[in-house]
Design a protein around this motif. Sequence first.
Motif, PDB file in Angstrom:
ATOM      1  N   HIS A  61       0.832  -1.203   0.000  1.00 14.34           N
ATOM      2  CA  HIS A  61       0.000   0.000   0.000  1.00 14.34           C
ATOM      3  C   HIS A  61       0.872   1.260   0.000  1.00 14.34           C
ATOM      4  O   HIS A  61       0.509   2.268  -0.638  1.00 14.34           O
ATOM      5  CB  HIS A  61      -0.929   0.007   1.212  1.00 14.34           C
ATOM      6  N   CYS A  62       1.996   1.219   0.723  1.00 16.81           N
ATOM      7  CA  CYS A  62       2.893   2.372   0.725  1.00 16.81           C
ATOM      8  C   CYS A  62       3.412   2.657  -0.682  1.00 16.81           C
ATOM      9  O   CYS A  62       3.483   3.818  -1.110  1.00 16.81           O
ATOM     10  CB  CYS A  62       4.059   2.125   1.679  1.00 16.81           C
ATOM     11  N   GLU A  63       3.764   1.609  -1.406  1.00 17.46           N
ATOM     12  CA  GLU A  63       4.205   1.797  -2.792  1.00 17.46           C
ATOM     13  C   GLU A  63       3.106   2.413  -3.642  1.00 17.46           C
ATOM     14  O   GLU A  63       3.349   3.318  -4.456  1.00 17.46           O
ATOM     15  CB  GLU A  63       4.635   0.455  -3.385  1.00 17.46           C
ATOM     16  N   ASP A  64       1.878   1.954  -3.421  1.00 21.76           N
ATOM     17  CA  ASP A  64       0.752   2.446  -4.223  1.00 21.76           C
ATOM     18  C   ASP A  64       0.491   3.938  -4.015  1.00 21.76           C
ATOM     19  O   ASP A  64       0.102   4.638  -4.956  1.00 21.76           O
ATOM     20  CB  ASP A  64      -0.513   1.655  -3.898  1.00 21.76           C
ATOM     21  N   VAL A  65       0.679   4.419  -2.771  1.00 23.13           N
ATOM     22  CA  VAL A  65       0.359   5.821  -2.481  1.00 23.13           C
ATOM     23  C   VAL A  65       1.602   6.704  -2.429  1.00 23.13           C
ATOM     24  O   VAL A  65       1.503   7.899  -2.144  1.00 23.13           O
ATOM     25  CB  VAL A  65      -0.434   5.953  -1.159  1.00 23.13           C
ATOM     26  N   GLY A  66       2.769   6.112  -2.710  1.00 20.82           N
ATOM     27  CA  GLY A  66       3.996   6.896  -2.712  1.00 20.82           C
ATOM     28  C   GLY A  66       4.502   7.263  -1.334  1.00 20.82           C
ATOM     29  O   GLY A  66       5.139   8.305  -1.142  1.00 20.82           O
ATOM     30  N   ARG A  67       4.258   6.406  -0.343  1.00 23.00           N
ATOM     31  CA  ARG A  67       4.666   6.657   1.047  1.00 23.00           C
ATOM     32  C   ARG A  67       5.920   5.871   1.370  1.00 23.00           C
ATOM     33  O   ARG A  67       6.079   4.714   0.950  1.00 23.00           O
ATOM     34  CB  ARG A  67       3.519   6.232   1.985  1.00 23.00           C
ATOM     35  N   ASP A  68       6.813   6.457   2.138  1.00 20.66           N
ATOM     36  CA  ASP A  68       8.005   5.766   2.612  1.00 20.66           C
ATOM     37  C   ASP A  68       7.603   4.808   3.736  1.00 20.66           C
ATOM     38  O   ASP A  68       7.190   5.239   4.818  1.00 20.66           O
ATOM     39  CB  ASP A  68       9.026   6.784   3.123  1.00 20.66           C
ATOM     40  N   TYR A  69       7.728   3.527   3.475  1.00 18.76           N
ATOM     41  CA  TYR A  69       7.346   2.498   4.441  1.00 18.76           C
ATOM     42  C   TYR A  69       8.085   2.674   5.765  1.00 18.76           C
ATOM     43  O   TYR A  69       7.531   2.433   6.842  1.00 18.76           O
ATOM     44  CB  TYR A  69       7.643   1.128   3.830  1.00 18.76           C
ATOM     45  N   ASP A  70       9.328   3.118   5.712  1.00 24.98           N
ATOM     46  CA  ASP A  70      10.130   3.243   6.928  1.00 24.98           C
ATOM     47  C   ASP A  70       9.678   4.391   7.820  1.00 24.98           C
ATOM     48  O   ASP A  70      10.107   4.470   8.972  1.00 24.98           O
ATOM     49  CB  ASP A  70      11.610   3.419   6.561  1.00 24.98           C
ATOM     50  N   GLU A  71       8.836   5.285   7.303  1.00 31.00           N
ATOM     51  CA  GLU A  71       8.299   6.374   8.134  1.00 31.00           C
ATOM     52  C   GLU A  71       7.274   5.872   9.139  1.00 31.00           C
ATOM     53  O   GLU A  71       6.975   6.565  10.114  1.00 31.00           O
ATOM     54  CB  GLU A  71       7.618   7.422   7.253  1.00 31.00           C
ATOM     55  N   ILE A  72       6.724   4.698   8.907  1.00 31.58           N
ATOM     56  CA  ILE A  72       5.626   4.187   9.717  1.00 31.58           C
ATOM     57  C   ILE A  72       6.149   3.279  10.820  1.00 31.58           C
ATOM     58  O   ILE A  72       6.906   2.333  10.547  1.00 31.58           O
ATOM     59  CB  ILE A  72       4.626   3.423   8.829  1.00 31.58           C
ATOM     60  N   SER A  73       5.778   3.565  12.055  1.00 36.91           N
ATOM     61  CA  SER A  73       6.137   2.701  13.173  1.00 36.91           C
ATOM     62  C   SER A  73       5.244   1.461  13.152  1.00 36.91           C
ATOM     63  O   SER A  73       4.029   1.557  12.966  1.00 36.91           O
ATOM     64  CB  SER A  73       5.970   3.441  14.495  1.00 36.91           C
TER      65      SER A  73
END
Length: 297
Positions: free
Chosen positions: A219-231
Amino acid sequence: MRLGLQVSRFAFEGAPASTGATWWAVARDADQAGLASLWVMDHWFQMAMVGDPGEDMLEGYTTLSHAAAVTERIELGTLVTGVTYRHPGLLLKTVTTLDVLSGGRAWLGIGAGWYEEEHVGLGVPFPSTGERFELLEDTLELAHRMFADDDSRFEGRVVTAERPLNHPQPVRRPPIMVGGGGERKTLRLVAQYADACNLFDTGLGPEGIPRKLDVLGGHCEDVGRDYDEISKTCLARLTMDTGAPLPEGVHGHSVEEAVHRLGRLGEAGIDHVICSMANTTDHAAYDLVAEVVSRVA
């Protein structure tokens, strides 16, 4: 790894006359043991899987405000607030107030809600699953606006706010945790809006958690979010063995056992474990908790 404590039972000995003093001691012990976070359930009735619905249950944000007054460092949140419990604007104002009064220690823990019995019991509307998820996404969008001092008109899927004014602003923008592991909707909302996810060790375990995190990564890839930002957080049952009697069926852990178990969760990708202890009122347990905190840090 960071460790937190969730308190899910308030049927303390001598309650309700003793409840305030007992909760004060639990919060202080958790803070002084070096735990990173303190969480309470945001329910009106006790959950059937924990106890009888008629068991004592405290309102979440009043309880956290009391804890804020007697602690200095520990972060505070609900695990988690059902989006149906309070109007979104009021909820965000409440979380902001907790953050200001605690000096920047509040979290917004939120989910779609599920406990229909307490809604029916207290006469609070309980919309369909689809409507609750629409309300959840509106609330998440509005949170980003209100926490950033944007009071322009908001029109969401089901929520309209003509002027979502939020003064004072938070001392620290409250991190947003979305609870649940639903792969199609919940984890997508985490990727799009949240600072943390919350999974359950029970039922998933170290073997099942990586799959959920893989879905989150997609989902992070789909929305352009950095996965590592999420705890990546999870709720786990972990009770330290002080030698005092424990409830039937509860296993008490030594420090070594606790460190080993937490290490397995770390290997699975979890960086913040929130422990549900069966002996939260046992002052001696927090000396062992402090040792575990030091070991896993």
